[in-house]
Design a protein around this motif. Structure first.
Motif, PDB file in Angstrom:
ATOM      1  N   THR A   1       7.262  10.635  -5.584  1.00 26.24           N
ATOM      2  CA  THR A   1       8.155  10.695  -6.490  1.00 26.24           C
ATOM      3  C   THR A   1       7.821  11.584  -7.944  1.00 26.24           C
ATOM      4  O   THR A   1       8.858  12.286  -8.415  1.00 26.24           O
ATOM      5  CB  THR A   1       8.498   9.340  -7.061  1.00 26.24           C
ATOM      6  N   ALA A   2       6.519  11.607  -8.211  1.00 25.71           N
ATOM      7  CA  ALA A   2       6.057  12.243  -9.317  1.00 25.71           C
ATOM      8  C   ALA A   2       6.415  13.938  -8.938  1.00 25.71           C
ATOM      9  O   ALA A   2       6.643  14.765  -9.955  1.00 25.71           O
ATOM     10  CB  ALA A   2       4.831  11.942  -9.814  1.00 25.71           C
ATOM     11  N   LEU A   3       6.166  14.265  -7.861  1.00 25.43           N
ATOM     12  CA  LEU A   3       6.032  15.559  -7.525  1.00 25.43           C
ATOM     13  C   LEU A   3       7.421  16.147  -7.442  1.00 25.43           C
ATOM     14  O   LEU A   3       7.871  17.211  -8.022  1.00 25.43           O
ATOM     15  CB  LEU A   3       5.271  15.918  -5.957  1.00 25.43           C
ATOM     16  N   ALA A   4       8.426  15.194  -7.029  1.00 23.00           N
ATOM     17  CA  ALA A   4       9.746  15.723  -6.921  1.00 23.00           C
ATOM     18  C   ALA A   4      10.255  15.591  -8.466  1.00 23.00           C
ATOM     19  O   ALA A   4      11.130  16.479  -8.667  1.00 23.00           O
ATOM     20  CB  ALA A   4      10.495  14.619  -6.070  1.00 23.00           C
TER      21      ALA A   4
ATOM     22  N   PRO B   1       0.806  -1.262   0.037  1.00 21.86           N
ATOM     23  CA  PRO B   1      -0.082  -0.145   0.001  1.00 21.86           C
ATOM     24  C   PRO B   1       0.716   1.288   0.005  1.00 21.86           C
ATOM     25  O   PRO B   1       0.214   2.190  -0.523  1.00 21.86           O
ATOM     26  CB  PRO B   1      -0.778  -0.168   1.302  1.00 21.86           C
ATOM     27  N   LEU B   2       1.938   1.196   0.701  1.00 26.26           N
ATOM     28  CA  LEU B   2       2.832   2.473   0.570  1.00 26.26           C
ATOM     29  C   LEU B   2       3.247   2.827  -0.758  1.00 26.26           C
ATOM     30  O   LEU B   2       3.920   3.913  -0.798  1.00 26.26           O
ATOM     31  CB  LEU B   2       4.093   2.150   1.689  1.00 26.26           C
ATOM     32  N   LEU B   3       3.214   2.113  -1.800  1.00 31.89           N
ATOM     33  CA  LEU B   3       3.842   2.322  -3.005  1.00 31.89           C
ATOM     34  C   LEU B   3       3.070   3.395  -3.547  1.00 31.89           C
ATOM     35  O   LEU B   3       3.532   4.127  -4.382  1.00 31.89           O
ATOM     36  CB  LEU B   3       3.818   1.031  -3.983  1.00 31.89           C
ATOM     37  N   ALA B   4       1.834   3.585  -3.451  1.00 29.78           N
ATOM     38  CA  ALA B   4       0.844   4.602  -3.904  1.00 29.78           C
ATOM     39  C   ALA B   4       1.339   6.102  -3.579  1.00 29.78           C
ATOM     40  O   ALA B   4       1.748   6.746  -4.667  1.00 29.78           O
ATOM     41  CB  ALA B   4      -0.489   4.210  -3.907  1.00 29.78           C
ATOM     42  N   PRO B   5       1.348   6.173  -2.292  1.00 26.51           N
ATOM     43  CA  PRO B   5       2.044   7.663  -2.240  1.00 26.51           C
ATOM     44  C   PRO B   5       3.354   7.967  -2.237  1.00 26.51           C
ATOM     45  O   PRO B   5       3.917   8.975  -2.564  1.00 26.51           O
ATOM     46  CB  PRO B   5       2.014   7.618  -0.313  1.00 26.51           C
TER      47      PRO B   5
ATOM     48  N   ASN C   1      18.862   6.400  -3.201  1.00 26.56           N
ATOM     49  CA  ASN C   1      19.058   7.413  -2.094  1.00 26.56           C
ATOM     50  C   ASN C   1      20.389   8.327  -2.368  1.00 26.56           C
ATOM     51  O   ASN C   1      20.274   9.446  -1.952  1.00 26.56           O
ATOM     52  CB  ASN C   1      19.504   6.421  -0.935  1.00 26.56           C
ATOM     53  N   LEU C   2      21.398   7.964  -2.977  1.00 22.89           N
ATOM     54  CA  LEU C   2      22.402   8.816  -3.623  1.00 22.89           C
ATOM     55  C   LEU C   2      22.030   9.933  -4.323  1.00 22.89           C
ATOM     56  O   LEU C   2      22.345  11.049  -4.077  1.00 22.89           O
ATOM     57  CB  LEU C   2      23.490   7.777  -4.133  1.00 22.89           C
ATOM     58  N   LEU C   3      21.293   9.663  -5.535  1.00 24.25           N
ATOM     59  CA  LEU C   3      20.783  10.811  -6.319  1.00 24.25           C
ATOM     60  C   LEU C   3      19.910  11.606  -5.532  1.00 24.25           C
ATOM     61  O   LEU C   3      19.910  12.906  -5.671  1.00 24.25           O
ATOM     62  CB  LEU C   3      19.983  10.279  -7.549  1.00 24.25           C
ATOM     63  N   SER C   4      18.931  11.224  -4.710  1.00 23.71           N
ATOM     64  CA  SER C   4      17.894  12.081  -3.735  1.00 23.71           C
ATOM     65  C   SER C   4      18.645  12.903  -2.842  1.00 23.71           C
ATOM     66  O   SER C   4      18.401  14.097  -2.648  1.00 23.71           O
ATOM     67  CB  SER C   4      17.045  11.288  -3.193  1.00 23.71           C
ATOM     68  N   GLY C   5      19.729  12.171  -2.223  1.00 24.75           N
ATOM     69  CA  GLY C   5      20.405  12.888  -1.301  1.00 24.75           C
ATOM     70  C   GLY C   5      21.392  14.190  -1.978  1.00 24.75           C
ATOM     71  O   GLY C   5      21.215  15.012  -1.362  1.00 24.75           O
TER      72      GLY C   5
ATOM     73  N   LEU D   1       8.988   7.811   2.603  1.00 26.30           N
ATOM     74  CA  LEU D   1       7.910   6.745   1.994  1.00 26.30           C
ATOM     75  C   LEU D   1       8.873   5.301   1.380  1.00 26.30           C
ATOM     76  O   LEU D   1       8.564   4.380   1.743  1.00 26.30           O
ATOM     77  CB  LEU D   1       7.210   7.491   0.933  1.00 26.30           C
ATOM     78  N   GLY D   2       9.975   5.726   0.808  1.00 22.57           N
ATOM     79  CA  GLY D   2      10.598   4.581   0.148  1.00 22.57           C
ATOM     80  C   GLY D   2      11.238   3.789   1.305  1.00 22.57           C
ATOM     81  O   GLY D   2      11.143   2.512   1.255  1.00 22.57           O
ATOM     82  N   TYR D   3      11.835   4.109   2.412  1.00 21.74           N
ATOM     83  CA  TYR D   3      12.379   3.513   3.623  1.00 21.74           C
ATOM     84  C   TYR D   3      11.275   2.842   4.141  1.00 21.74           C
ATOM     85  O   TYR D   3      11.387   1.375   4.397  1.00 21.74           O
ATOM     86  CB  TYR D   3      12.890   4.534   4.481  1.00 21.74           C
ATOM     87  N   GLY D   4      10.134   3.188   4.277  1.00 14.09           N
ATOM     88  CA  GLY D   4       8.698   2.453   4.824  1.00 14.09           C
ATOM     89  C   GLY D   4       8.368   1.425   4.036  1.00 14.09           C
ATOM     90  O   GLY D   4       8.141   0.214   4.311  1.00 14.09           O
ATOM     91  N   TRP D   5       8.276   1.651   2.693  1.00 12.93           N
ATOM     92  CA  TRP D   5       7.864   0.726   1.635  1.00 12.93           C
ATOM     93  C   TRP D   5       8.869  -0.618   1.665  1.00 12.93           C
ATOM     94  O   TRP D   5       8.374  -1.662   1.763  1.00 12.93           O
ATOM     95  CB  TRP D   5       7.706   1.371   0.472  1.00 12.93           C
TER      96      TRP D   5
END
Length: 349
Positions: free
Chosen positions: A163-166, A154-158, A237-241, A211-215
């Protein structure tokens, strides 16, 4: 020479999926299907970013073109492309149908917004709502695949939405970087869209990281798949950080405007690359089927009994699988006469 070329082609050919009780990687959706989620998510996120930051409407037009390109990519994957219109017939039960309908509304709303030639609040708000609906439909398409644990979580949807907003904020910053650099000497109000997009990128990227960590924490990843998940998450995580670091340096440090604009552009490119990598890996590298389990294998000549029941047969208990299953396989017919010394497993039906 011909034999050598055949051997090379055979070596490059991907291995056939190992169907059986062990999980296997799905082979039905390839990079073209992944491109639909990559371009569609980034394009719809760009429409939302342009509406929130009161950016020029040509950004929304580029986002709509990205959504159309993603749909065109998945259309090229269809075995019979002329039957693509059948996807519009099942709006009550198919999230693919709802995705197609949301895309039609989104393209029409962006066209109406662009026709005004200026940041129109009613047109922008309606286009942003249509873009969010499109993202939600794409996320629910993956949730509907109950046989793939990484998709049905279920956490994949949020996570897909964040991710799309970022990605949208990153794409807008990347496209506005040249104009922001030229507007360094302009009044402070001219830099407002870039500032809004920059902070939006920071919050959306941090949210998708949580959310990715929780997923990932909620998934029970088998031992054979852990290395693939770890490598995917490491690059994501590297690219996001790095994207968050570049954005914070540009927004919170006393950099001149001539250096802040390229830093925001770099942050946008990194956030866009991280989201694209995650969606590509989610479709083509992490989509392992869950396999199946058999609670009690049928044995010829042995009456069907519940595992562990009062009259359980020693043959049935000896060959029972430790994995539970909600529906046991049908047992062999007791009317078949078999030698008592032969106890073979019936083939699964």
């Amino acid at each position: 020479m011909r034999a050598i070329m055949k051997a090379i082609k055979k070596a490059k050919r991907p291995p056939a999926p190992a169907y059986g009780p062990q999980p296997w990687l799905q082979q039905h959706w390839d990079a073209r299907a992944a491109l639909n989620f990559m371009a569609g998510g980034a394009g719809s996120g760009l429409v939302v970013a342009a509406a929130v930051a009161a950016a020029p409407p040509w950004l929304a037009a580029l986002g709509a073109l990205a959504v159309a390109a993603g749909l065109l990519a998945v259309w090229a994957e269809i075995g019979r492309p002329l039957r693509a219109l059948n996807v519009l017939r099942h709006a009550r039960r198919s999230w693919m149908t709802r995705e197609a309908l949301a895309a039609i509304v989104l393209l029409a709303a962006v066209a109406a917004w662009v026709s005004t030639g200026q940041p129109s609040m009613p047109h922008a708000a309606f286009a942003a709502l249509a873009a969010v609906a499109f993202i939600v439909c794409q996320a629910r398409i993956l949730n509907a695949a109950k046989g793939i644990p990484a998709w049905r979580e279920p956490l994949l949807a949020p996570l897909i939405l964040a991710t799309a907003l970022a990605e949208g904020a990153g794409a807008a910053l990347l496209l506005l970087a040249p104009t922001a650099a030229h507007a360094a000497a302009a009044p402070a109000a001219a830099a407002t869209p870039s500032v809004v997009l920059g902070w939006g990128l920071v919050f959306a990227t941090l949210l998708r990281g949580l959310l990715g960590y929780g997923w990932h924490a909620r998934l029970k990843v088998p031992r054979a798949q852990r290395k693939t998940f770890a490598r995917t998450g490491m690059l994501f995580n590297l690219l996001s950080g790095l994207a968050v670091c570049f954005a914070l340096v540009a927004l919170a440090s006393p950099l001149p405007a001539g250096l802040a604009a390229p830093a925001l552009g770099a942050a946008g490119a990194l956030a866009l690359a991280g989201g694209a990598w995650f969606k590509f890996a989610l479709i083509t590298r992490l989509a392992f089927n869950q396999g199946f389990a058999i609670s009690c294998l049928p044995v010829r000549g042995v009456p069907h009994v519940s595992p562990g029941g009062p009259h359980a047969s020693p043959h049935a208990s000896a060959h029972a699988s430790p994995h539970p299953a909600s529906h046991p396989l049908p047992q062999a017919s007791p009317s078949v006469s078999v030698s008592p010394s032969i106890t073979r497993h019936a083939a699964p039906r």
